[in-house]
Design a protein around this motif. Structure first.
Motif, PDB file in Angstrom:
ATOM      1  N   TYR A 254       0.809  -1.219   0.000  1.00  0.00           N
ATOM      2  CA  TYR A 254       0.000   0.000   0.000  1.00  0.00           C
ATOM      3  C   TYR A 254       0.845   1.273   0.000  1.00  0.00           C
ATOM      4  O   TYR A 254       0.291   2.378  -0.003  1.00  0.00           O
ATOM      5  N   GLY A 255       2.174   1.118   0.033  1.00  0.00           N
ATOM      6  CA  GLY A 255       3.035   2.296   0.040  1.00  0.00           C
ATOM      7  C   GLY A 255       3.029   3.042   1.351  1.00  0.00           C
ATOM      8  O   GLY A 255       3.462   4.195   1.417  1.00  0.00           O
ATOM      9  N   GLU A 256       2.554   2.404   2.401  1.00  0.00           N
ATOM     10  CA  GLU A 256       2.477   3.068   3.708  1.00  0.00           C
ATOM     11  C   GLU A 256       3.839   3.089   4.388  1.00  0.00           C
ATOM     12  O   GLU A 256       4.577   2.104   4.363  1.00  0.00           O
ATOM     13  N   GLY A 257       4.156   4.214   4.978  1.00  0.00           N
ATOM     14  CA  GLY A 257       5.419   4.374   5.686  1.00  0.00           C
ATOM     15  C   GLY A 257       6.576   4.812   4.807  1.00  0.00           C
ATOM     16  O   GLY A 257       7.674   5.073   5.315  1.00  0.00           O
ATOM     17  N   PHE A 258       6.372   4.907   3.503  1.00  0.00           N
ATOM     18  CA  PHE A 258       7.454   5.285   2.588  1.00  0.00           C
ATOM     19  C   PHE A 258       7.935   6.713   2.813  1.00  0.00           C
ATOM     20  O   PHE A 258       9.138   6.977   2.844  1.00  0.00           O
ATOM     21  N   THR A 259       6.994   7.631   2.946  1.00  0.00           N
ATOM     22  CA  THR A 259       7.361   9.031   3.150  1.00  0.00           C
ATOM     23  C   THR A 259       8.155   9.201   4.436  1.00  0.00           C
ATOM     24  O   THR A 259       9.195   9.882   4.461  1.00  0.00           O
ATOM     25  N   GLU A 260       7.669   8.590   5.522  1.00  0.00           N
ATOM     26  CA  GLU A 260       8.357   8.686   6.809  1.00  0.00           C
ATOM     27  C   GLU A 260       9.749   8.032   6.737  1.00  0.00           C
ATOM     28  O   GLU A 260      10.714   8.534   7.330  1.00  0.00           O
ATOM     29  N   LEU A 261       9.836   6.925   5.996  1.00  0.00           N
ATOM     30  CA  LEU A 261      11.118   6.240   5.866  1.00  0.00           C
ATOM     31  C   LEU A 261      12.123   7.105   5.118  1.00  0.00           C
ATOM     32  O   LEU A 261      13.292   7.201   5.521  1.00  0.00           O
ATOM     33  N   TRP A 262      11.682   7.729   4.025  1.00  0.00           N
ATOM     34  CA  TRP A 262      12.579   8.594   3.257  1.00  0.00           C
ATOM     35  C   TRP A 262      13.034   9.788   4.095  1.00  0.00           C
ATOM     36  O   TRP A 262      14.184  10.204   4.020  1.00  0.00           O
ATOM     37  N   GLU A 263      12.129  10.327   4.892  1.00  0.00           N
ATOM     38  CA  GLU A 263      12.506  11.432   5.775  1.00  0.00           C
ATOM     39  C   GLU A 263      13.571  10.997   6.775  1.00  0.00           C
ATOM     40  O   GLU A 263      14.501  11.753   7.073  1.00  0.00           O
ATOM     41  N   LYS A 264      13.433   9.776   7.291  1.00  0.00           N
ATOM     42  CA  LYS A 264      14.420   9.267   8.239  1.00  0.00           C
ATOM     43  C   LYS A 264      15.762   9.025   7.548  1.00  0.00           C
ATOM     44  O   LYS A 264      16.831   9.274   8.123  1.00  0.00           O
ATOM     45  N   MET A 265      15.716   8.559   6.313  1.00  0.00           N
ATOM     46  CA  MET A 265      16.947   8.344   5.553  1.00  0.00           C
ATOM     47  C   MET A 265      17.679   9.659   5.298  1.00  0.00           C
ATOM     48  O   MET A 265      18.900   9.757   5.461  1.00  0.00           O
ATOM     49  N   THR A 266      16.933  10.664   4.879  1.00  0.00           N
ATOM     50  CA  THR A 266      17.557  11.965   4.617  1.00  0.00           C
ATOM     51  C   THR A 266      18.051  12.608   5.913  1.00  0.00           C
ATOM     52  O   THR A 266      19.049  13.332   5.905  1.00  0.00           O
ATOM     53  N   GLU A 267      17.361  12.333   7.013  1.00  0.00           N
ATOM     54  CA  GLU A 267      17.826  12.831   8.312  1.00  0.00           C
ATOM     55  C   GLU A 267      19.179  12.211   8.665  1.00  0.00           C
ATOM     56  O   GLU A 267      20.087  12.893   9.147  1.00  0.00           O
ATOM     57  N   PHE A 268      19.298  10.905   8.418  1.00  0.00           N
ATOM     58  CA  PHE A 268      20.568  10.217   8.649  1.00  0.00           C
ATOM     59  C   PHE A 268      21.678  10.852   7.821  1.00  0.00           C
ATOM     60  O   PHE A 268      22.770  11.156   8.321  1.00  0.00           O
TER      61      PHE A 268
END
Length: 341
Positions: A254-268
């Motif tokens: 369902y593509g759920e959590g993708f946006t939050e995951l990308w934000e966490k990746m860019t934060e890293f």
């Protein structure tokens, strides 16, 4: 984003920033490296390389090949990228030499671009690892589509690992971790016994743990395993001084959590770049790969040396049968090798 498959394959992806990408159409480089009219020009090397013979004599054809591929790579031509990968993967000695010269030229230009970018890396490299069935392939397809929709460029590289182990995490995953900025461990809420095969060292290397298939009947198990891994990570050694590993849930279906995951990746990425840790990590990785290549080539040269090549099978049999200790067998081969050199 990078991916490693426990079933025997490792995939790697490079995420370039929009700023970096805008320069790929026509490289605008500093004094030492330019690309123009189909010609790659590498100006005098830094002081530390002067006097070091980094480019042996080449034929006209070889010189034209390096110029064409180098210019094409800097301009983002996919055909040149394909040719470059084929050249790097070749086992032919002369092609291996050309591959290293090509990499040397391209990396010199890459350093110039990074200087113009406040010495910040222009791409984001991530390694994905996880047991079979963790959903890595589906994730890469769906997540990559989301990123390209945002205007990013995504490259996926498949690497055949040297480790012949099946199931669990082998040498290939450690190798992938040594070539990426961020190492991500993928686990499934229905993992069961295969999760027991995850080595502690792999978990300690993970900068991010992603629980996949967090939807439907697996949503509650996904939440449970997220909590368990969050607690476990607190007890493990964290190699980073500026980042604490996180555990997140996603649903590729369902593509759920993708946006939050990308934000966490860019934060890293932003956190490690700001602290200088990412730049230092890449320098250490370069040293690791230098010694890896030295070990591989020295071992190959040793095993193919005419003085000991025929002795190896018989000594291996004696070691297996317990007639000779591994240490003594190694000493015999090394002494023979040294005497003939």
């Amino acid at each position: 984003m990078l991916r490693a498959n426990w079933g025997g394959w490792a995939r790697a992806a490079l995420h370039g920033s929009r700023a970096a990408r805008s320069r790929r159409t026509r490289p605008r480089l500093a004094h030492r490296c330019t690309a123009d009219a189909g010609l790659l020009i590498v100006r005098p090397a830094p002081a530390g390389l002067r006097g070091l013979r980094t480019e042996p004599a080449l034929s006209d054809w070889e010189r034209r090949l390096l110029e064409r591929l180098g210019t094409g790579l800097l301009n983002g031509h996919r055909s040149c990228l394909a040719e470059g990968i084929t050249l790097v993967e070749s086992t032919h000695k002369q092609k291996q030499r050309l591959a290293q010269l090509l990499l040397q030229r391209v990396l010199a230009c890459q350093r110039e671009r990074e200087v113009g970018n406040d010495r910040r890396p222009l791409a984001f490299r991530m390694g994905l690892s996880g047991p079979p069935g963790a959903g890595k392939s589906t994730f890469i397809e769906k997540f990559g589509t989301m990123l390209t929709g945002k205007g990013h460029k995504v490259a996926v590289l498949a690497v055949d690992p040297s480790s012949k182990t099946s199931g669990g995490v082998g040498q290939s995953e450690f190798a992938v971790a040594d070539m990426v900025d961020m190492f991500i461990l993928f686990i499934s809420p229905a993992g069961g016994d295969e999760l027991q095969g995850i080595k502690r060292g792999i978990i300690e290397m993970a900068d991010l743990v992603v629980v996949t298939k967090a939807d439907g009947d697996l949503l509650i198990p996904a939440r449970k395993i997220q909590t368990e891994y969050t607690s476990a990570l607190r007890l493990l050694h964290n190699p980073s001084k500026s980042w604490k590993p996180k555990v997140m849930r996603v649903s590729s279906k369902y593509g759920e959590g993708f946006t939050e995951l990308w934000e966490k990746m860019t934060e890293f990425h932003s956190t490690l770049v700001a602290s200088g840790e990412l730049q230092m990590k890449r320098k250490k990785q370069q040293k690791v790969w230098m010694w890896n290549m030295i070990r591989e080539n020295v071992t190959e040269y040793f095993c193919n040396h005419p003085a000991i090549r025929n002795q190896i099978p018989s000594l291996e049999d004696k070691v297996v049968n317990g007639d000779v200790t591994p240490g003594l067998a190694a000493d015999i081969l090394l002494r023979t090798f040294s005497a003939k050199e």
